[in-house]
Design an enzyme around this catalytic site. Structure first.
Site, mmCIF file in Angstrom:
data_model
loop_
_atom_site.group_PDB
_atom_site.id
_atom_site.type_symbol
_atom_site.label_atom_id
_atom_site.label_comp_id
_atom_site.label_asym_id
_atom_site.label_seq_id
_atom_site.Cartn_x
_atom_site.Cartn_y
_atom_site.Cartn_z
ATOM 1 C CG ASP A 96 -2.071 0.954 1.090
ATOM 2 O OD1 ASP A 96 -2.089 1.718 0.104
ATOM 3 O OD2 ASP A 96 -2.960 0.945 1.967
ATOM 4 C CB ALA A 97 3.437 2.322 -2.150
ATOM 5 C CE LYS A 98 -3.890 4.891 -0.026
ATOM 6 N NZ LYS A 98 -3.299 3.947 0.952
ATOM 7 N NE ARG A 99 6.199 5.216 -3.442
ATOM 8 C CZ ARG A 99 6.196 5.545 -2.163
ATOM 9 N NH1 ARG A 99 5.270 6.329 -1.676
ATOM 10 N NH2 ARG A 99 7.149 5.110 -1.356
#
Length: 292
Positions: A96-99
């Site tokens: 879960d990094a939402k890059r």
């Protein structure tokens, strides 16, 4: 992921969210300040113990990058070790990094997390589409090469997400516009073993009607369902938009973090490990009934 969920009989994904102020006493070291070396070790030990307790009963874990990132370089090292530990335990890792970025920068992010030779290689990553469909292309390309997944933020469960995601445009609400734009990527990442794609999207169990609209636009995309458990949505609401498969309803995973990691427990009568197992059993039982 689909094969594992079918075998387990439920779609639970456990989020690894090591909030420093909630980590149980038995793992805590010193003052648990982010800059202290012992804090990263405590976080790593905590996450690995969670993995020990859940690995036989779930398909996917979802580490939250920010909670490692705030610990500095030691946190990054801890994250890499936790990822390797989870994969060695047979779990898929959804980071879960939402890059979200463009061109070479997006390609660098994609290679950092999806490339097979990366020190932080995972099975899928969450990405932010705000810069447009082509900002997703490098992630799709890398996922295709490495046979990994990409999960795009489409509809989220936090209340404030509606300020942007439900804005009406000429083509409908913004989340629906984003979903429709992903159809080509869904088809490009279509799998061979099942009808599903390795293109995933976030949906909110707290906005079940929107979930059906997203499913219509993306019939083969995997859902990362948010809002179940601590945010109040029921198991039935969480699997809205799943479709009947050979072993029950399927089509994604349902995330739960705090309810599993930080259950209420009495250190004497019901130690933390037992409380985690009980919370896990409740979640898998509820979701198992919902998909049956």
């Amino acid at each position: 992921m689909i094969a594992r969920a079918r075998a387990l009989g439920h779609p639970l994904c456990v989020g690894l969210d090591p909030y420093l102020d909630r980590i149980p006493t038995l793992f805590r070291r010193g003052g648990m300040q982010p800059q202290h070396a012992d804090t990263a070790l405590a976080v790593e030990e905590f996450c690995c113990r969670v993995i020990d307790l859940i690995a036989a009963d779930v398909a996917v874990v979802k580490p939250q990058v920010s909670l490692f990132e705030r610990l500095g370089w030691r946190g990054w090292c801890a994250l890499e070790r936790v990822i390797r530990y989870a994969r060695t335990a047979g779990l898929l890792v959804l980071l879960d990094a939402k890059r979200g970025d463009i061109a070479e920068t997006a390609a660098a992010y994609a290679q950092a997390y999806l490339s097979e030779d990366s020190e932080c290689s995972v099975d899928a990553i969450t990405v932010n589409p705000y810069l447009g469909p082509e900002s997703l292309a490098p992630f799709i390309i890398e996922a295709e090469k490495a046979q990994c997944g990409v999960v795009v933020l489409v509809r989220n469960s936090n209340a404030d997400s509606s300020v942007y995601q439900t804005v009406n445009t000429q083509a409908g609400p913004l989340f629906a516009v984003v979903a429709a734009s992903l159809a080509k990527w869904q088809d490009r990442l279509a799998g061979e073993a099942t009808e599903w794609s390795s293109l995933g999207v976030t949906v909110a169990a707290t906005h079940a009607g929107d979930t059906e609209r997203i499913r219509t636009a993306l019939p083969r995309a995997l859902f990362l369902v948010l809002g179940y458990g601590a945010q109040g949505a029921s198991a039935g609401e969480a699997v809205r938009g799943f479709r009947r498969g050979p072993a029950g309803l399927e089509g994604g995973v349902v995330s739960s973090s705090r309810a599993i990691l930080f259950p209420t427990f009495d250190s004497a009568a019901a130690p933390w490990e037992k409380a985690v197992r009980n919370a896990l059993a409740r979640a898998t039982g509820e979701l198992g009934e919902a998909v049956a």
